[in-house]
Enzyme design. Structure first.
Site, PDB file in Angstrom:
ATOM      1  N   ASP A   1     -11.875   1.189   2.729  1.00 58.36           N
ATOM      2  CA  ASP A   1     -12.102  -0.242   2.523  1.00 58.36           C
ATOM      3  C   ASP A   1     -13.587  -0.525   2.280  1.00 58.36           C
ATOM      4  OD1 ASP A   1      -9.936  -1.932   2.386  1.00 58.36           O
ATOM      5  OD2 ASP A   1      -9.694  -2.104   4.575  1.00 58.36           O
TER       6      ASP A   1
ATOM      7  N   GLN B   1      -5.649  -2.581   8.922  1.00 52.95           N
ATOM      8  CA  GLN B   1      -5.314  -3.848   8.271  1.00 52.95           C
ATOM      9  C   GLN B   1      -5.898  -5.028   9.057  1.00 52.95           C
ATOM     10  OE1 GLN B   1      -3.505  -4.072   5.242  1.00 52.95           O
ATOM     11  NE2 GLN B   1      -4.226  -6.169   5.371  1.00 52.95           N
TER      12      GLN B   1
ATOM     13  N   LYS C   1       0.843  -1.207   0.000  1.00 53.08           N
ATOM     14  CA  LYS C   1       0.000   0.000   0.000  1.00 53.08           C
ATOM     15  C   LYS C   1       0.872   1.248   0.000  1.00 53.08           C
ATOM     16  CE  LYS C   1      -3.875  -2.407   1.884  1.00 53.08           C
ATOM     17  NZ  LYS C   1      -4.237  -3.316   2.904  1.00 53.08           N
TER      18      LYS C   1
END
Ligand code: NAP
Length: 283
Positions: free
Chosen positions: A119, A96, A52
């Site tokens: 997300d 995460q 990322k």
């Protein structure tokens, strides 16, 4: 042989567009910033976070990481998220997953501001997917839709089978195909006659997580096959859910693993971050 759906090429195209947007925003004093929170040192998660960062660097997005110890408490994690929610310089927040077992994943995802939820796991954003009026989509299904668009694969009126019903892939994927006017069937571990159901699909999307799960007898001649799976085969090599060699003899188009859905998932995170920034800057 089928046409290979080249996820790397589509990802490069998508990222290029996002990069131009980031440059445009930057020129107008509107920098774009993504914060990634990592709790513990799960090796796979560390790799994902590093990727990322690399993507952000490539696009000119400022990337900030909070690497928290495994022992982080719920209170500490939620306090950090609340602080980032308020921070005007932070456009996107991603925690995460998976989190260490003592942390409540649902509560954590619910605490991230829906406006910064790159997300798209917040219940508000999940709900918007149902109505089709969404700002953010989870990166993997969004990436698959981009690939279909890039290759002019129309889902209209087609039979689409999605194997897997997870919140991050299977369910939103099915909903997006429905919005695209496909006739959608969702399969899972309790589905009876799975092979038969799959063999009717014009578009077959597998998100199971088992190597060689989708065999040639499960695939209709000329089907489009999208392989979401990320598994290790007996030799330890990265592979998808699909028995690629044998299924290739029947499919008209197919995504490889690696080089299919994976790069698109990464690219769509960058797009979601740009979308979040634009919304926060009132564009
Ligand atoms: P998940 O939460 O474990 O879901 C797997 C799904 O597969 C479940 O719905 C499960 O059914 C179903 N399933 C398991 N065994 C089955 C069987 N024998 N027959 C039919 N269905 C079966 O996994 P996920 O997070 O959706 O991820 C799926 C795969 O995609 C994994 O390999 C993951 O690593 C990969 N992935 C890749 C990307 C990418 O960017 N390429 C992104 C995300 C995920 P039940 O609900 O009945 O248990």
């Amino acid at each position: 042989m089928p046409q290979i759906i080249d996820g790397r090429a589509v990802a490069a195209y998508v990222k290029n567009k996002a990069k131009s947007e980031v440059e445009g925003l930057f020129k107008n004093d509107m920098p774009v910033c993504l914060v990634v929170i990592l709790v513990g040192n799960d090796p796979a998660s560390c790799v994902y976070v590093a990727n990322k960062r690399k993507d952000c660097d490539e696009l000119g997005i400022k990337s900030v990481e909070y690497a928290l110890p495994e022992s982080t408490t719920m209170e500490e994690l939620l306090a950090l998220i609340e602080k980032l929610n308020q921070d005007k310089e932070v456009n996107g927040i991603l925690c995460q997953l998976p989190l260490p077992k003592h942390l409540d994943e649902t509560k954590v995802l619910e605490t991230i501001s829906p406006l910064k939820d790159v997300d798209a796991f917040h219940p508000e954003n999940v709900g918007k997917i149902m109505t089709g009026k969404y700002e953010f989509l989870p990166c993997t299904p969004a990436g698959i839709m981009e690939m279909l668009k890039y290759y002019n694969i129309s889902a209209e009126g087609k039979s689409c089978v999605v194997i897997g019903r997870s919140n991050i892939v299977g369910k939103p994927m099915a909903m997006l195909m429905l919005h695209s006017n496909a006739t959608v069937t969702i399969c899972h571990s309790r589905t009876e006659n799975l092979a038969e159901v799959c063999a009717n699909a014009d578009i077959l999307i597998s998100a199971v997580g088992k190597a060689d799960f989708v065999t040639a007898d499960m695939v209709k001649d000329g089907a489009v096959v999208i392989d979401v799976g990320m598994n290790r085969n007996k030799e330890g090599k990265l592979c998808g859910d699909v028995d690629y060699e044998n299924v290739s003899a029947k499919a008209s188009m197919i995504t490889p693993v690696p080089g299919g859905v994976g790069p698109m998932t990464r690219a769509m995170l960058m797009c979601n971050t740009v979308t979040a920034a634009k919304k926060q800057y009132g564009i």
